[in-house]
Design a protein around this motif. Sequence first.
Motif, mmCIF file in Angstrom:
data_model
loop_
_atom_site.group_PDB
_atom_site.id
_atom_site.type_symbol
_atom_site.label_atom_id
_atom_site.label_comp_id
_atom_site.label_asym_id
_atom_site.label_seq_id
_atom_site.Cartn_x
_atom_site.Cartn_y
_atom_site.Cartn_z
ATOM 1 N N GLY A 72 22.170 55.636 68.913
ATOM 2 C CA GLY A 72 21.479 55.178 70.106
ATOM 3 C C GLY A 72 22.267 54.145 70.886
ATOM 4 O O GLY A 72 22.276 54.159 72.123
ATOM 5 N N LEU A 73 22.931 53.238 70.177
ATOM 6 C CA LEU A 73 23.746 52.228 70.863
ATOM 7 C C LEU A 73 24.881 52.878 71.633
ATOM 8 O O LEU A 73 25.238 52.449 72.736
ATOM 9 C CB LEU A 73 24.292 51.226 69.848
ATOM 10 C CG LEU A 73 23.263 50.315 69.174
ATOM 11 C CD1 LEU A 73 23.932 49.510 68.063
ATOM 12 C CD2 LEU A 73 22.606 49.384 70.182
ATOM 13 N N GLY A 74 25.454 53.941 71.054
ATOM 14 C CA GLY A 74 26.524 54.653 71.748
ATOM 15 C C GLY A 74 26.023 55.372 72.978
ATOM 16 O O GLY A 74 26.654 55.337 74.038
ATOM 17 N N VAL A 75 24.880 56.018 72.859
ATOM 18 C CA VAL A 75 24.307 56.728 73.998
ATOM 19 C C VAL A 75 23.929 55.742 75.111
ATOM 20 O O VAL A 75 24.079 56.043 76.300
ATOM 21 C CB VAL A 75 23.084 57.556 73.571
ATOM 22 C CG1 VAL A 75 22.389 58.180 74.769
ATOM 23 C CG2 VAL A 75 23.505 58.651 72.596
ATOM 24 N N LEU A 76 23.480 54.573 74.718
ATOM 25 C CA LEU A 76 23.115 53.562 75.707
ATOM 26 C C LEU A 76 24.337 53.081 76.494
ATOM 27 O O LEU A 76 24.203 52.641 77.634
ATOM 28 C CB LEU A 76 22.442 52.378 75.014
ATOM 29 C CG LEU A 76 21.667 51.402 75.894
ATOM 30 C CD1 LEU A 76 20.503 52.095 76.601
ATOM 31 C CD2 LEU A 76 21.146 50.239 75.051
ATOM 32 N N GLY A 77 25.536 53.187 75.886
ATOM 33 C CA GLY A 77 26.737 52.845 76.621
ATOM 34 C C GLY A 77 27.699 51.910 75.926
ATOM 35 O O GLY A 77 28.762 51.606 76.464
ATOM 36 N N LEU A 78 27.375 51.437 74.739
ATOM 37 C CA LEU A 78 28.298 50.572 74.015
ATOM 38 C C LEU A 78 29.538 51.387 73.651
ATOM 39 O O LEU A 78 29.428 52.490 73.109
ATOM 40 C CB LEU A 78 27.613 50.039 72.754
ATOM 41 C CG LEU A 78 28.133 48.719 72.178
ATOM 42 C CD1 LEU A 78 27.955 47.585 73.175
ATOM 43 C CD2 LEU A 78 27.423 48.399 70.872
ATOM 44 N N ASN A 79 30.718 50.864 73.970
ATOM 45 C CA ASN A 79 31.923 51.669 73.770
ATOM 46 C C ASN A 79 32.332 51.734 72.301
ATOM 47 O O ASN A 79 31.851 50.968 71.461
ATOM 48 C CB ASN A 79 33.074 51.179 74.654
ATOM 49 C CG ASN A 79 33.517 49.764 74.321
ATOM 50 O OD1 ASN A 79 33.598 49.387 73.162
ATOM 51 N ND2 ASN A 79 33.813 48.983 75.359
ATOM 52 N N ASP A 80 33.232 52.658 71.994
ATOM 53 C CA ASP A 80 33.595 52.929 70.611
ATOM 54 C C ASP A 80 34.191 51.718 69.913
ATOM 55 O O ASP A 80 33.928 51.475 68.725
ATOM 56 C CB ASP A 80 34.581 54.098 70.548
ATOM 57 C CG ASP A 80 33.921 55.431 70.880
ATOM 58 O OD1 ASP A 80 32.681 55.472 70.904
ATOM 59 O OD2 ASP A 80 34.651 56.415 71.104
ATOM 60 N N GLU A 81 35.033 50.955 70.628
ATOM 61 C CA GLU A 81 35.653 49.792 70.014
ATOM 62 C C GLU A 81 34.599 48.798 69.538
ATOM 63 O O GLU A 81 34.714 48.213 68.452
ATOM 64 C CB GLU A 81 36.603 49.105 70.998
ATOM 65 C CG GLU A 81 37.849 49.905 71.328
ATOM 66 C CD GLU A 81 37.648 50.871 72.494
ATOM 67 O OE1 GLU A 81 38.647 51.308 73.062
ATOM 68 O OE2 GLU A 81 36.478 51.167 72.829
ATOM 69 N N ASN A 82 33.556 48.603 70.325
ATOM 70 C CA ASN A 82 32.504 47.668 69.939
ATOM 71 C C ASN A 82 31.540 48.271 68.915
ATOM 72 O O ASN A 82 31.032 47.562 68.039
ATOM 73 C CB ASN A 82 31.751 47.192 71.180
ATOM 74 C CG ASN A 82 32.635 46.365 72.093
ATOM 75 O OD1 ASN A 82 33.514 45.639 71.631
ATOM 76 N ND2 ASN A 82 32.433 46.477 73.400
ATOM 77 N N LEU A 83 31.310 49.578 68.991
ATOM 78 C CA LEU A 83 30.489 50.242 67.982
ATOM 79 C C LEU A 83 31.125 50.127 66.598
ATOM 80 O O LEU A 83 30.433 49.979 65.589
ATOM 81 C CB LEU A 83 30.303 51.717 68.340
ATOM 82 C CG LEU A 83 29.273 52.049 69.419
ATOM 83 C CD1 LEU A 83 29.398 53.511 69.824
ATOM 84 C CD2 LEU A 83 27.857 51.767 68.933
ATOM 85 N N ASN A 84 32.448 50.187 66.565
ATOM 86 C CA ASN A 84 33.150 50.133 65.288
ATOM 87 C C ASN A 84 33.100 48.753 64.650
ATOM 88 O O ASN A 84 33.541 48.580 63.506
ATOM 89 C CB ASN A 84 34.596 50.578 65.459
ATOM 90 C CG ASN A 84 34.712 52.069 65.681
ATOM 91 O OD1 ASN A 84 33.833 52.830 65.272
ATOM 92 N ND2 ASN A 84 35.775 52.508 66.345
ATOM 93 N N GLY A 85 32.567 47.767 65.379
ATOM 94 C CA GLY A 85 32.408 46.441 64.807
ATOM 95 C C GLY A 85 31.239 46.341 63.848
ATOM 96 O O GLY A 85 31.120 45.349 63.116
#
Length: 508
Positions: A72-85
């Motif tokens: 959901g965070l990815g779909v909302l727009g958080l980019n991959d670099e920040n998702l990987n945190g």
Amino acid sequence: MTKLELEDIQGYIIRGYAHMMYSRFVYLQITDRTAAKKWLSKSWVDMTTAVHIHDKAKISDTHLNIAFTHKGLGVLGLNDENLNGFSREFRQGMVSRHRSRLLGDADSSAPKHWNWGNYSGDSDDSDDSGDSDDTNDFIEPKDRNYPIHLCLMIFGNDKESVDDIEKDKIVCLNYYEELKAQFAESGLKELFSIDGQTQPDNKEHFGFRDGISQPIIEGSGRVGPQDDVVKAGEFLFGYENEFGVYPDTPLIVKDQGNMNLLAPDAGGSGLKDLGRNGSFLVMRQLEQDVHKFWTFINEKTKNPDGSPNEEESLKLGAKIMGRWQSGAPITLFPDKDPGVISDINDFGYSKFDPDGLKCPFGSHLRRSNPRDSVDDHGIKESYKLSKQHRIIRRARLYGQIFEGSPTNTTPEGEVGLLFACFNADISRQFEFLQYTWGKLPKVKELYNDPDPIIGVKEKPDEGEEQNFTIQDLPVNRTIHDLPRVITVKGGAYFFFPSISTLRYLATV
């Protein structure tokens, strides 16, 4: 003393909403990212915070909180670099093969049989870093196993009534209908919902008073025994934990959105902290087989002539749980249930029951929170170790209002718990409790004794014993062939963000 930023913390982690007898957990997908962020930019003000309201007349009759999956965070727009945190456990989710082995999700509890949460089937152990490039990730469901992006937690309370579930239900569902009317225009699609409720005296379906033993987060304003006070960093990002360090928190490594809405990393990295005042929320739907539980106990305690022995059944049930049905701990009341609803929780095993002669070493309560009696460690070290594996437990019942007992064993339809817990480290806290203190059959002097509630296999290996040992003099007693009485029907890992992070996510 740590002081929490209560106005920035969503309330469910600290307050529990025990006075709200009815709730609805709504699972949604984001169908339009732009519309969803617009909705979030306005809705964050409606989220209930952890601020304590002294005047009960001013407490709202509805509460609302929100949590997101990694997807959901990815779909909302958080980019991959920040998702990987985010931690590996959160990125992988609950249904990777490795996680299923850890959690004991096999046989009828295997993810392939779940009602929800297994959107990727029996996935491998690779990381899913989200789909931040997809503006429309909605998948029309063929069943209930499809990507969940977020969960809205809705609670209602009729201030004019006390413990009236039906009136609370009306308040909760009226509020839900108000929110639901906004879903379509807000880019949200409801997938399904689960209604949760609290029984009178807060008993779960097996018939035992629940939710008594909870840690107190340091700085939360709650008071209680010092041995129950746990460092805030065990449950909230941005604060020191029981190891004296800040928990591994998701940081913004690639600038996006309004960074001014986020606080700097308390650990000193110089990066903005996406996690501060937030937590991880574990959810699992657990069906309870009340009939199997009490039928097994009745069989093991029947009189020589084959007739049932209700008194002995209640005693064995209490030994297995670690508390009587009233909630009274058998450590302090070993012979008989005092019969009065009890929240007594200020006790240690080393002081009152070092040899397990009152509360067996293998009881569900003693295994999940060994307090001052961890293996062969001393009291001080045991408390230290116990605090490093605590969780904030939240649970709501689903299905019929039903209180099991030796003579009341058959509810109408499926009943169970929507289990939820908060922790800052999914691996060290929830998964450790499930795998190490729950599943492993060797603890203290025991060798074939899994946790009788959450650790029993449905189909044990050939020659494998699953026992419950009752310490006794001159020799121990062994209850053989424990049945599995819990079936996992769904589950997921969620990020439970702070109010500041909710505002930030609307800007990415």
